[in-house]
Motif scaffolding. Structure first.
Motif, PDB file in Angstrom:
ATOM      1  N   THR A  90       0.393  -5.629   0.825  1.00 56.99           N
ATOM      2  CA  THR A  90       1.760  -6.222   0.502  1.00 56.99           C
ATOM      3  C   THR A  90       2.627  -8.131   1.286  1.00 56.99           C
ATOM      4  OG1 THR A  90       1.685  -3.537   0.668  1.00 56.99           O
ATOM      5  CG2 THR A  90       4.100  -5.292   1.451  1.00 56.99           C
ATOM      6  N   LEU A  91       2.820  -8.109   0.551  1.00 57.26           N
ATOM      7  CA  LEU A  91       3.517  -8.912   0.502  1.00 57.26           C
ATOM      8  C   LEU A  91       5.027  -9.064   0.642  1.00 57.26           C
ATOM      9  CD1 LEU A  91       0.919 -10.340  -0.740  1.00 57.26           C
ATOM     10  CD2 LEU A  91       2.303 -12.534  -1.216  1.00 57.26           C
ATOM     11  N   ASN A  92       5.968  -9.184   2.389  1.00 58.66           N
ATOM     12  CA  ASN A  92       6.943  -8.813   2.150  1.00 58.66           C
ATOM     13  C   ASN A  92       8.098 -10.414   2.355  1.00 58.66           C
ATOM     14  OD1 ASN A  92       7.488  -5.867   2.547  1.00 58.66           O
ATOM     15  ND2 ASN A  92       6.075  -6.690   5.139  1.00 58.66           N
ATOM     16  N   THR A  93       8.061 -10.715   0.579  1.00 61.38           N
ATOM     17  CA  THR A  93       8.227 -12.075   0.613  1.00 61.38           C
ATOM     18  C   THR A  93      10.005 -12.589   1.810  1.00 61.38           C
ATOM     19  OG1 THR A  93      10.032 -11.403  -0.693  1.00 61.38           O
ATOM     20  CG2 THR A  93       7.407 -11.494  -1.236  1.00 61.38           C
ATOM     21  N   GLY A  94      10.726 -12.575   1.945  1.00 59.62           N
ATOM     22  CA  GLY A  94      11.337 -12.417   3.354  1.00 59.62           C
ATOM     23  C   GLY A  94      11.231 -12.550   4.334  1.00 59.62           C
ATOM     24  N   GLN A 134       9.304  -7.176  -2.031  1.00 63.84           N
ATOM     25  CA  GLN A 134       7.922  -6.787  -2.010  1.00 63.84           C
ATOM     26  C   GLN A 134       6.595  -6.781  -3.471  1.00 63.84           C
ATOM     27  OE1 GLN A 134       7.340  -3.310   0.800  1.00 63.84           O
ATOM     28  NE2 GLN A 134       6.451  -2.149  -0.772  1.00 63.84           N
ATOM     29  N   VAL A 135       6.140  -7.875  -2.685  1.00 59.74           N
ATOM     30  CA  VAL A 135       5.231  -7.729  -3.708  1.00 59.74           C
ATOM     31  C   VAL A 135       3.508  -7.417  -2.646  1.00 59.74           C
ATOM     32  CG1 VAL A 135       3.433  -9.512  -5.189  1.00 59.74           C
ATOM     33  CG2 VAL A 135       5.770 -10.201  -4.546  1.00 59.74           C
ATOM     34  N   THR A 136       3.165  -6.182  -3.867  1.00 63.58           N
ATOM     35  CA  THR A 136       2.074  -4.939  -3.816  1.00 63.58           C
ATOM     36  C   THR A 136       1.144  -5.662  -5.059  1.00 63.58           C
ATOM     37  OG1 THR A 136       3.798  -3.136  -2.574  1.00 63.58           O
ATOM     38  CG2 THR A 136       1.625  -2.668  -3.831  1.00 63.58           C
ATOM     39  N   VAL A 137      -0.055  -5.611  -3.821  1.00 64.01           N
ATOM     40  CA  VAL A 137      -1.739  -5.714  -4.624  1.00 64.01           C
ATOM     41  C   VAL A 137      -2.704  -5.167  -4.871  1.00 64.01           C
ATOM     42  CG1 VAL A 137      -3.055  -7.947  -5.154  1.00 64.01           C
ATOM     43  CG2 VAL A 137      -1.208  -8.634  -5.281  1.00 64.01           C
ATOM     44  N   TYR A 138      -3.604  -4.677  -5.662  1.00 62.52           N
ATOM     45  CA  TYR A 138      -3.869  -3.378  -6.179  1.00 62.52           C
ATOM     46  C   TYR A 138      -5.385  -4.210  -6.268  1.00 62.52           C
ATOM     47  CZ  TYR A 138      -0.200   0.042  -4.927  1.00 62.52           C
ATOM     48  OH  TYR A 138       0.611   1.387  -4.443  1.00 62.52           O
ATOM     49  N   LYS A 139      -6.397  -4.100  -6.006  1.00 62.68           N
ATOM     50  CA  LYS A 139      -8.037  -4.179  -6.469  1.00 62.68           C
ATOM     51  C   LYS A 139      -8.680  -3.639  -6.701  1.00 62.68           C
ATOM     52  CE  LYS A 139      -8.731  -7.429  -2.432  1.00 62.68           C
ATOM     53  NZ  LYS A 139      -9.141  -8.099  -1.622  1.00 62.68           N
ATOM     54  N   ASN A 140      -8.297  -2.641  -6.408  1.00 62.81           N
ATOM     55  CA  ASN A 140      -9.349  -0.774  -6.308  1.00 62.81           C
ATOM     56  C   ASN A 140      -8.475  -0.070  -5.961  1.00 62.81           C
ATOM     57  OD1 ASN A 140     -11.235   0.570  -6.961  1.00 62.81           O
ATOM     58  ND2 ASN A 140     -12.838  -0.309  -5.899  1.00 62.81           N
ATOM     59  N   GLY A 141      -8.457   1.536  -6.664  1.00 58.97           N
ATOM     60  CA  GLY A 141      -8.255   2.443  -5.852  1.00 58.97           C
ATOM     61  C   GLY A 141      -7.191   2.804  -5.946  1.00 58.97           C
ATOM     62  N   THR A 142      -6.752   2.161  -7.078  1.00 62.00           N
ATOM     63  CA  THR A 142      -5.141   2.244  -7.953  1.00 62.00           C
ATOM     64  C   THR A 142      -4.770   3.983  -7.078  1.00 62.00           C
ATOM     65  OG1 THR A 142      -6.145   0.165  -8.870  1.00 62.00           O
ATOM     66  CG2 THR A 142      -3.592   1.278  -9.502  1.00 62.00           C
ATOM     67  N   PRO A 143      -3.300   3.328  -7.605  1.00 61.43           N
ATOM     68  CA  PRO A 143      -3.006   4.905  -7.699  1.00 61.43           C
ATOM     69  C   PRO A 143      -2.290   5.547  -8.809  1.00 61.43           C
ATOM     70  CG  PRO A 143      -1.296   3.889  -6.101  1.00 61.43           C
ATOM     71  CD  PRO A 143      -2.598   3.017  -7.144  1.00 61.43           C
ATOM     72  N   ALA A 144      -2.432   6.821  -9.457  1.00 60.70           N
ATOM     73  CA  ALA A 144      -3.068   7.080 -11.025  1.00 60.70           C
ATOM     74  C   ALA A 144      -1.445   6.770 -11.484  1.00 60.70           C
ATOM     75  CB  ALA A 144      -3.516   8.871 -10.960  1.00 60.70           C
ATOM     76  N   ARG A 145       0.321   6.402 -10.966  1.00 61.71           N
ATOM     77  CA  ARG A 145       0.583   6.356 -11.783  1.00 61.71           C
ATOM     78  C   ARG A 145       0.801   4.720 -12.460  1.00 61.71           C
ATOM     79  NH1 ARG A 145       2.062   5.815  -6.030  1.00 61.71           N
ATOM     80  NH2 ARG A 145       2.860   3.683  -5.713  1.00 61.71           N
ATOM     81  N   TYR A 146      -0.015   4.278 -12.650  1.00 65.04           N
ATOM     82  CA  TYR A 146      -0.380   3.097 -12.775  1.00 65.04           C
ATOM     83  C   TYR A 146      -1.632   3.060 -14.250  1.00 65.04           C
ATOM     84  CZ  TYR A 146       2.239   0.921  -9.068  1.00 65.04           C
ATOM     85  OH  TYR A 146       3.499   0.691  -8.092  1.00 65.04           O
ATOM     86  N   GLY A 147      -1.260   2.433 -15.157  1.00 61.88           N
ATOM     87  CA  GLY A 147      -2.399   2.676 -16.117  1.00 61.88           C
ATOM     88  C   GLY A 147      -2.706   1.068 -16.644  1.00 61.88           C
TER      89      GLY A 147
END
Length: 856
Positions: A206-210, A282-295
């Motif tokens: 997670t990147l909290n840009t502020g 906020q920026v969230t990066v998934y490289k693996n183990g992605t939640p099922a809501r993302y296709g």
């Protein structure tokens, strides 16, 4: 014995007789009484009268020493109560309550043993604020009597006190702050590299840009540049529009902005991120183990969200650098509505800066904008190049009530390139242009129905278009190309808390994607207009478990993708895919946790590279749909195991992974040899290791990261069938440090990686002159490697206050400090003279940039 007791009794009695009158006198001098009662006594003693408003004296108490003259008594009353006493005549006095008073205090800890120096004392709803001195004291004059003081200090509970209770009277009032005790739990999220970058318990980043601190080479929090500081994420060609995650191509990343899929992510054809970082929360990066809501996105998910809360306060800012300028802000409409707006435009069409010149050489090398020798054409043709970009985004926030929140978002991104060329001999002028645009809008409705049940509705519409018109004066030829995408989606998911340790998520997503590819050539005549539509129905479910004390955290989900291709040409097809997801996090020892991740994913949109001269040779990629004929649905499976250790200021992370991706084509992988246009279908397999060690201090952070990738293709119709991937960069090392000195932040970083593979011509017989047209005889695919890549970057920012409301910062960055010419890509072609020539795409040279920003 009796005599002794009697003597003791007499001594105590005499002592009491001696002490008691003094104690009584002292009590009489210092005992507090109501001001009203005291004024009645004064009226009797001195035969005078006081006039006042009863409410002004309500609750006011005084302590006046005895045996004072009337004048001294009245002076003491004004000092203690800060109520003005005016003498009307010899007998009558009036009392008027001051609206502005002075307050004095001394801040102590809750045990009244230690002073608290440096505590912030603020008058609420005003610009008045100060900090306590070394003895914990403060004094503020001209304070509204009805105001409230806010006293706060790190580690203590903030205290609010009415000014009325602190009206100065002799000694300062003591203000006791209670310490803020927090139960320390085991750390299961890890902040590393710089402030604002956090590895979460589900292994996402997670990147909290502020809160982002400085990174080497960056003076602004460019989202897609920042994530390349993470192990396993890089761009082989130094762009943000071609990000490679664990050996995958950029089209295998799912990029979301406020839940909207983005088909364009960069400006300047990939050198700059197209998303304003100052409203991105906020920026969230998934490289693996992605939640099922993302296709979609078989390599990664990059999800960006702008600020989502209404706090009733306006904030905003503006800034510029040597490429562009921007403004942004959030404007509250009332307690439940607010509006966000950001806009940016380049200065490249009217201001030629050194940074723009270097970016231009990098972006347009080996394109029709410059000639084949990568030098400006200044002999046979006169060329006039105009390039600019802009983006604008907005968001309407409406809190329907405390449980239901509506958000409407839109974003527009545009890159425009226009160049004219005039033949000096014939005076014939031709004009070519390139336009890349992305327009999107989305809706989110967040609802909380009960303490256990919540839901989220997300819908969006996005349109992407890449359009080019290229004109060649000799012979007169016109090439027109368009790549257009229209996509709409709706997704609804719910979360239900079954127990304190167990949650259940369910949802459904529908997506319809239409893509059109159009080509029209005048000489020789040729036209093509290919359209396709794919519809996706995707129900999904997921269970999340969290044991007491977080010893074991797990999620397991399943997504079903039912894909329907409505082909314009050829046969339509349907396919049902099941995609399991797994994410486990367990404590194995103190300060040490292990994670096991796994996922199956698929996607039906890909980018192909048909010809080097496509879209003027600047943006050579176009989006297409899987059709089960030339390009099947791309499918991946990935597993990884990792260890995370964090204690005090040291973080160590180690992760090994395996990924296999099937259904790729030589058209989507950027081949530049004899296999470039054949369209063979194959797969790639990546085995890798990512390592990071980070040491952080109070004002510094230093880290070392290392990534190992072994990335191999398998194409059954190519000989040999197995060979290194075009993105097979075996070793990548980053060493960097940041340092804060008061308001000055400095960053220095070294990036090193081994060269990527390429295919060289046969040394003995490079050209096959027997074929028509002539062909290049190549060696085995990807059997050669580019020289190693080396780049040293530095940056610095300085923060300062222009006023209490306006903050500012100035920054300077230097990319490629050593001015090393790194070869990013190499391929071969046949020149006009019929010879095999080598073409090198090189990196940015020494690139300076400066910025100035204000925020309020």
């Amino acid at each position: 014995m009796l005599r002794m007791l009697r003597n003791h009794f007499i001594a105590v009695w005499v002592g009491l007789l001696f002490v008691f009158p003094h104690a009584t006198i002292h009590a009489q001098e210092t005992s507090r009484t109501s001001l009203k009662s005291y004024l009645i006594e004064l009226e009797k003693q001195h035969d005078i009268k006081f006039s006042y408003v009863d409410e002004d004296l309500e609750g006011v108490e005084v302590a006046i020493p005895a045996d004072l003259s009337l004048d001294l008594v009245l002076e003491a009353l004004e000092t203690q109560t800060q109520i003005k006493i005016r003498k009307i005549n010899e007998r009558y006095y009036s009392l008027v309550k001051n609206t502005l008073v002075s307050v004095c205090g001394k801040v102590l800890d809750n045990f009244a043993e230690n002073t608290v120096p440096g505590a912030t004392v603020e008058v609420m709803d005003s610009d008045i604020a100060l900090v306590t001195d070394i003895n914990g004291r403060f004094r503020i004059d001209q304070v509204p009597r009805n105001a409230t003081l806010k006293v706060r200090f790190l580690g203590y509970i903030t205290k609010y006190m009415p000014v009325e209770n602190l009206v100065a009277s002799g000694d300062c009032h003591e203000i006791l702050l209670a310490q803020n005790y927090e139960r320390l739990e085991e750390v299961i999220v890890y902040e590393f590299l710089t402030s604002g970058i956090v590895k979460e318990e589900d292994a996402s980043i997670t990147l909290n840009t502020g809160e982002l601190g400085i990174l080497p080479g960056l003076i602004e929090p460019d989202v897609l540049q920042t994530i390349q500081a993470l192990p396993g994420i890089k761009s082989i060609d130094e762009t943000v529009s071609d990000i490679n995650v664990r050996g995958g191509t950029n089209d295998q990343n799912l990029i979301l902005w406020n839940g909207i899929k983005m088909y364009q992510s960069g400006h300047f054809f990939g050198l700059i991120s197209a998303f304003n970082p100052y409203l991105t929360d906020q920026v969230t990066v998934y490289k693996n183990g992605t939640p099922a809501r993302y296709g979609d996105g078989v390599s990664s998910v990059i999800s960006m969200w702008t600020k989502n809360e209404i706090d009733g306060q306006f904030f905003g800012g503006a800034g510029f650098n040597l490429i562009s300028g921007d403004v942004y802000g959030q404007f509250p409409l009332n307690d439940r509505m607010a509006f966000q707006l950001s806009a940016r435009r380049s200065t490249t069409d009217f201001l030629n800066t050194p940074t723009y010149s270097i970016f231009t050489d990098r972006a347009f090398q080996d394109s029709e904008v410059i000639n084949q020798q990568n030098q400006s054409v200044d002999r046979e043709f006169d060329r006039d190049i105009t390039f600019f970009f802009w983006d604008v985004s907005g968001k309407f926030l409406y809190d329907i009530n405390d449980d239901h929140k509506l958000r409407l978002s839109f974003i527009g991104i545009d890159n425009d390139l226009l160049f004219k060329e005039t033949d000096r001999e014939t005076n014939v002028t031709s004009q070519s242009f390139l336009d890349q645009t992305n327009i999107s809008a989305g809706l989110q409705l967040q609802s909380r129905w009960t303490d256990r049940l919540s839901s989220n509705l997300n819908a969006y519409y996005t349109q992407y278009q890449l359009e080019a018109l290229g004109v060649s004066p000799e012979p007169r030829q016109q090439l027109e190309q368009r790549n257009r995408i229209i996509e709409s989606s709706i997704k609804f998911d719910t979360e239900y808390r079954l127990a304190e340790t167990l949650k259940w998520r369910n949802g459904y997503q529908f997506i319809e994607t239409g893509i059109r590819n159009f080509t029209d050539v005048t000489l020789p005549p040729f036209d093509s207009n290919i359209k396709g539509v794919v519809r996706l129905h995707a129900p999904y479910t997921e269970v999340l478990y969290r044991s007491p004390e977080d010893k074991f955290i797990a999620s397991a989900g399943l997504r079903a993708n039912y894909i329907i291709n409505l082909a314009q040409f050829g046969e339509s097809f349907e396919e049902l895919l099941f995609e399991p997801r797994l994410n486990l996090n367990v404590r194995v020892a103190n300060y040490l946790r292990a994670e096991v991740l796994g996922e199956f994913k698929s996607q039906y949109t890909n980018q192909v590279i048909d010809l080097e001269q496509n879209f003027l040779g600047v943006e050579k990629r176009r989006w297409i749909l899987s059709d089960e004929d030339q390009l099947p649905i791309t499918k991946s499976k990935q597993g990884s195991i990792g260890l995370n250790y964090a204690k005090n200021s040291i973080y160590v992370g180690l992760e090994a992974f395996y990924k296999q991706v099937d259904g790729i084509s030589t058209l989507t992988q950027g081949f530049q040899n004899e296999n470039q246009f054949d369209g063979e279908i194959g797969s790639y397999e990546v085995k890798g290791l990512e390592f990071l060690v980070n040491k952080k201090g109070e004002n510094y952070s230093t880290w070392l990261s290392y990534t190992y990738n072994k990335n191999d293709y398998t194409f059954e119709d190519i000989d040999p069938s197995s060979f290194p991937n075009n993105l097979d960069v075996r070793h990548t090392v980053t060493v960097a440090t940041t340092y804060d000195i008061n308001n000055l932040k400095l960053g220095l970083g070294l990036n090193y990686r081994t060269g990527k593979p390429y295919t060289a011509p046969d040394e003995d017989d490079p050209l096959n002159a027997t074929a028509f047209p002539n062909e290049i005889n190549y060696q085995l695919p990807n059997s050669s490697r580019l020289p190693e890549y080396f780049r040293l970057d530095a940056s610095g920012t300085y923060h300062f206050d222009i006023s209490r409301r306006i903050k500012a910062n100035a920054g300077i960055s230097l990319l490629n400090l050593t001015n090393r010419e790194n070869v990013l890509n190499r391929y071969y072609r046949i020149s006009d003279e019929g010879e095999v020539e080598q073409v090198n795409n090189v990196s940015l040279g020494l690139t300076p940039n400066v910025s100035f920003r204000v925020r309020f």
